[in-house]
Design a protein around this motif. Sequence first.
Motif, PDB file in Angstrom:
ATOM      1  N   TYR A  68       0.577  -1.070  -0.435  1.00 32.28           N
ATOM      2  CA  TYR A  68       0.408   0.274  -0.363  1.00 32.28           C
ATOM      3  C   TYR A  68       0.566   1.289  -0.154  1.00 32.28           C
ATOM      4  N   ALA A  69       0.464   1.694  -0.910  1.00 30.97           N
ATOM      5  CA  ALA A  69       1.183   3.468  -0.834  1.00 30.97           C
ATOM      6  C   ALA A  69       0.888   4.402  -0.034  1.00 30.97           C
ATOM      7  N   SER A  99       6.621  -5.185  11.310  1.00 28.24           N
ATOM      8  CA  SER A  99       5.065  -5.187  12.392  1.00 28.24           C
ATOM      9  C   SER A  99       3.461  -4.265  12.181  1.00 28.24           C
ATOM     10  N   ASP A 100       4.054  -3.393  11.299  1.00 35.60           N
ATOM     11  CA  ASP A 100       2.666  -2.802  10.988  1.00 35.60           C
ATOM     12  C   ASP A 100       2.129  -2.424   9.857  1.00 35.60           C
ATOM     13  N   SER A 101       2.988  -3.002   8.518  1.00 39.74           N
ATOM     14  CA  SER A 101       2.825  -3.687   7.457  1.00 39.74           C
ATOM     15  C   SER A 101       1.955  -3.982   7.445  1.00 39.74           C
ATOM     16  N   ILE A 102       1.304  -4.495   5.884  1.00 35.41           N
ATOM     17  CA  ILE A 102       0.451  -4.961   5.076  1.00 35.41           C
ATOM     18  C   ILE A 102       1.139  -5.536   3.934  1.00 35.41           C
ATOM     19  N   PHE A 117       0.393 -17.573  -3.790  1.00 33.00           N
ATOM     20  CA  PHE A 117      -0.135 -16.000  -3.306  1.00 33.00           C
ATOM     21  C   PHE A 117       0.426 -16.229  -1.738  1.00 33.00           C
ATOM     22  N   LEU A 118       0.956 -14.726  -1.050  1.00 35.37           N
ATOM     23  CA  LEU A 118       1.708 -15.172  -0.179  1.00 35.37           C
ATOM     24  C   LEU A 118       0.912 -13.645   0.291  1.00 35.37           C
ATOM     25  N   SER A 119       0.031 -13.650   1.965  1.00 35.05           N
ATOM     26  CA  SER A 119      -0.493 -12.490   2.264  1.00 35.05           C
ATOM     27  C   SER A 119       0.494 -11.971   4.101  1.00 35.05           C
ATOM     28  N   TRP A 120       1.236 -11.165   4.626  1.00 34.64           N
ATOM     29  CA  TRP A 120       1.451 -10.438   5.626  1.00 34.64           C
ATOM     30  C   TRP A 120       0.633  -9.485   5.778  1.00 34.64           C
ATOM     31  N   SER A 121       0.441 -10.125   7.179  1.00 39.53           N
ATOM     32  CA  SER A 121      -0.088  -8.435   8.006  1.00 39.53           C
ATOM     33  C   SER A 121      -0.290  -9.047   9.551  1.00 39.53           C
ATOM     34  N   GLY A 122       1.262  -7.734   9.346  1.00 30.66           N
ATOM     35  CA  GLY A 122       1.876  -7.561  11.290  1.00 30.66           C
ATOM     36  C   GLY A 122       0.949  -7.415  12.234  1.00 30.66           C
ATOM     37  N   PRO A 123       1.912  -8.328  13.581  1.00 30.97           N
ATOM     38  CA  PRO A 123       0.552  -8.090  14.237  1.00 30.97           C
ATOM     39  C   PRO A 123       0.047  -6.505  15.180  1.00 30.97           C
ATOM     40  N   HIS A 124       0.712  -5.567  14.598  1.00 29.34           N
ATOM     41  CA  HIS A 124       0.153  -3.633  15.072  1.00 29.34           C
ATOM     42  C   HIS A 124       0.130  -2.993  14.095  1.00 29.34           C
ATOM     43  N   MET A 126      -9.004  -1.639  11.719  1.00 26.86           N
ATOM     44  CA  MET A 126      -9.219  -0.324  10.610  1.00 26.86           C
ATOM     45  C   MET A 126      -8.846  -1.065   9.598  1.00 26.86           C
ATOM     46  N   LYS A 127      -7.400  -0.919   9.639  1.00 24.97           N
ATOM     47  CA  LYS A 127      -7.037  -0.990   8.110  1.00 24.97           C
ATOM     48  C   LYS A 127      -6.420  -2.564   8.000  1.00 24.97           C
ATOM     49  N   ARG A 128      -6.283  -3.789   8.567  1.00 28.68           N
ATOM     50  CA  ARG A 128      -6.376  -4.881   8.691  1.00 28.68           C
ATOM     51  C   ARG A 128      -7.930  -5.152   8.321  1.00 28.68           C
TER      52      ARG A 128
END
Length: 474
Positions: A33-34, A58-61, A83-90, A94-96
């Motif tokens: 995401y930009a 930790s704060d990135s998707i 397809f891999l997806s990463w969603s950090g714990p922090h 709302m973004k998640r």
Amino acid sequence: MAQVPLRDAGVFSREVQRLRDPTSGITRLVITYAADGKLDVADAGSGSIIDLVPRFTSDSIVYVVLAVQPEGEGGYTMPKFIFLSWSGPHVAPMKRARSTPHRLELYDKINALINLSGEIQFTDTAEISDRVLLTKLKATKAEGSSPSKMVSAPSSSGSHALKLVDPADFEKHMRGLVTALPLPGAGDWILLSYVGDALSIVNTGHGGFSEVVNHLHEDQASFVVMKVVLVDAAATSSDDISYRTHKNIFLSWVGPNVKPVPRAKSSQHRVPLYQAIGVYMPMHGEVQAMQKEDVSDAILNKITKGKAISSNEPKAKGVSHSPSSLGGKSGTAKSIDVLPLQSTPAFEDIISEVKAGGKNWALFEYHAEEIAVAGSGQNDVEAVQKILYTKHEEVVYVLLSLIIEGAKGFQTTKYILLTWIGPAVRPTQRAKSNAHRFALYEWIAKRLQLHGEMQVLAEGDVTKDNLIRKLKLH
């Protein structure tokens, strides 16, 4: 569903299709995401998945399309795209929440350009390695399939494989739940029950556990997926959306009057269904229920480790609870002692021994009206299995430790609490054990980090593979 916000759809399509060109030298795409919230191809290159770990903050998707070549027969290799997806714990709640429908649409767009072999969601960088990636790839769906095809339509065979009456309807409802916005204190839910040998969506609602419990029947096995709103303790009111987060809960229900064959079938289907739902949304916990008293907001709090609005937390040992605090109707029965341990020092000693590795299991049984330490050992899972399956008229609890293989060869010890309710247990004892089971879990969890809880519903459930799979879901 809102369209995935691509910065330049043309550039995106060209970059994805370059992965299929062996002369391009491109084996991976990184999509992020930009600042303006749009998705853009941030990197197109080659190399190991390990090289990408610094991007997984930790704060990135982050989304990745990766070309891999698992070795085939005779040493021949065929490239597969995953397809891999990463969603950090922090990541902000709302973004998640906004990213989840984007992930599903992004998968579909990429799958239309190159046949994807599956998806892997990562939430811990310790899980990321080439070995783990190849292992997980072997367990994903067949090449070219969509998420809904992880489970099949019904066939005429007698197999116990998970089947859906209408896979397209299943996918439609799962995607709808992803974008749902439940009211605080309630929860949007989908109920699946058996029609013949296949599962079908038979009901939906918005009233949380208090509503869904009315649709659970004592002679049926069913599954529920529910999306609930939790409010952080820092919120000044339930209307403060800055402190809201959504949790997705899986409920497996086997009524007390379900016969052995459908009971065993539902036990086999529970884990693959959980995993199929996990393709559409991250799952945050599971509830296994055999009594309607098991289905309550108090149990939800334990599973999500959050704070649900207007729900009751279990009290400490020595304080009585009324059935209403455990999900039953208030004023219908006398309060019961939550955790009648025969000898607290004996429990403390055996839990310390399991924690230290001197034993890898401990058995707890009822002696009269009290729960006592009845045995322990340093044997394999089969030893525990043999003990449980002889207890036809008893309720038994087992604390068990298992060694889980992690990334890069690291090993982790995890602990799980098993509950066995024999097929001939009296209804009064079964009802009493429901309250004790949760209280025992809470009591042990204060002394040792538990990683899961499992009700053993049928002979054959207690295998090492089943237990490891259960622990890896949490």
